[in-house]
Design a protein around this motif. Structure first.
Motif, short mmCIF file in Angstrom:
data_model
loop_
_atom_site.label_atom_id
_atom_site.label_comp_id
_atom_site.label_asym_id
_atom_site.label_seq_id
_atom_site.Cartn_x
_atom_site.Cartn_y
_atom_site.Cartn_z
N SER A 1 0.83 -1.21 0.00
CA SER A 1 0.00 0.00 0.00
C SER A 1 0.86 1.25 0.00
O SER A 1 0.55 2.24 -0.67
CB SER A 1 -0.92 0.02 1.23
N PHE A 2 1.96 1.21 0.77
CA PHE A 2 2.87 2.36 0.80
C PHE A 2 3.44 2.63 -0.58
O PHE A 2 3.46 3.78 -1.05
CB PHE A 2 4.00 2.11 1.81
N PHE A 3 3.91 1.58 -1.26
CA PHE A 3 4.49 1.76 -2.58
C PHE A 3 3.44 2.17 -3.62
O PHE A 3 3.72 2.95 -4.53
CB PHE A 3 5.24 0.50 -3.03
N ALA A 4 2.23 1.68 -3.47
CA ALA A 4 1.15 2.09 -4.38
C ALA A 4 0.86 3.59 -4.21
O ALA A 4 0.72 4.32 -5.19
CB ALA A 4 -0.09 1.26 -4.14
N PHE A 5 0.75 4.03 -2.96
CA PHE A 5 0.50 5.44 -2.69
C PHE A 5 1.65 6.30 -3.19
O PHE A 5 1.44 7.35 -3.81
CB PHE A 5 0.28 5.65 -1.19
N THR A 6 2.89 5.85 -2.96
CA THR A 6 4.06 6.58 -3.43
C THR A 6 4.06 6.67 -4.96
O THR A 6 4.39 7.72 -5.53
CB THR A 6 5.35 5.89 -2.95
N GLY A 7 3.68 5.59 -5.63
CA GLY A 7 3.61 5.61 -7.09
C GLY A 7 2.58 6.59 -7.61
O GLY A 7 2.81 7.30 -8.59
N ILE A 8 1.43 6.63 -6.94
CA ILE A 8 0.38 7.57 -7.36
C ILE A 8 0.84 9.01 -7.18
O ILE A 8 0.64 9.86 -8.05
CB ILE A 8 -0.92 7.30 -6.57
N VAL A 9 1.47 9.30 -6.04
CA VAL A 9 1.95 10.66 -5.79
C VAL A 9 3.04 11.03 -6.80
O VAL A 9 3.07 12.14 -7.34
CB VAL A 9 2.46 10.80 -4.34
N THR A 10 3.96 10.10 -7.10
CA THR A 10 5.02 10.35 -8.07
C THR A 10 4.44 10.59 -9.46
O THR A 10 4.88 11.50 -10.18
CB THR A 10 6.00 9.17 -8.10
N TRP B 1 3.17 14.28 -13.83
CA TRP B 1 2.20 14.86 -14.75
C TRP B 1 2.14 16.38 -14.61
O TRP B 1 2.07 17.10 -15.60
CB TRP B 1 0.81 14.27 -14.51
N MET B 2 2.21 16.86 -13.38
CA MET B 2 2.16 18.31 -13.17
C MET B 2 3.41 18.99 -13.73
O MET B 2 3.35 20.12 -14.20
CB MET B 2 2.03 18.63 -11.67
N ILE B 3 4.55 18.29 -13.68
CA ILE B 3 5.79 18.90 -14.16
C ILE B 3 5.90 18.81 -15.67
O ILE B 3 6.15 19.79 -16.35
CB ILE B 3 7.00 18.23 -13.48
N TRP B 4 5.73 17.59 -16.23
CA TRP B 4 6.00 17.38 -17.65
C TRP B 4 4.75 17.23 -18.51
O TRP B 4 4.82 17.33 -19.72
CB TRP B 4 6.86 16.13 -17.85
N GLY B 5 3.60 17.01 -17.91
CA GLY B 5 2.39 16.75 -18.68
C GLY B 5 1.79 17.99 -19.30
O GLY B 5 1.12 17.93 -20.31
N ASN B 6 2.03 19.12 -18.71
CA ASN B 6 1.46 20.36 -19.22
C ASN B 6 2.35 20.94 -20.30
O ASN B 6 3.33 20.32 -20.70
CB ASN B 6 1.27 21.36 -18.08
#
Length: 88
Positions: A14-23, A28-33
């Motif tokens: 669960s920790f790694f899943a949450f970390t993956g979602i945040v990453t 996306w916020m940095i390179w997706g726009n």
């Protein structure tokens, strides 16, 4: 006796899943726009535009200029495809 919530907070998956979602959200916020927004259309007289500006103007309108066209031919194509200014 641990509850399901306790087991969830102790789980590494669960920790790694949450970390993956945040990453992924941060990436996306940095390179997706529009990190490198498109340059605006050149304005003014096409005779004063550079060859790069003439080609960009034609490409943006799907008028794909051939690589073998000279600057004068590019200017002619741009002028032929420009809309007349609106009447006031």
């Amino acid at each position: 006796m641990p509850t399901p919530l306790d087991r969830l907070t102790q789980s590494r998956g669960s920790f790694f899943a949450f970390t993956g979602i945040v990453t992924a959200a941060a990436a996306w916020m940095i390179w997706g726009n529009d990190m490198f927004p498109a340059e605006p259309d050149p304005t003014g007289d096409p005779d004063a535009w550079t060859v790069t500006e003439l080609r960009r103007w034609l490409n943006k309108r799907n008028l794909h200029p051939a690589d073998s066209l000279t600057r004068d031919e590019l200017v002619e194509r741009v002028k032929a495809n420009m809309r007349p200014p609106p009447r006031a």
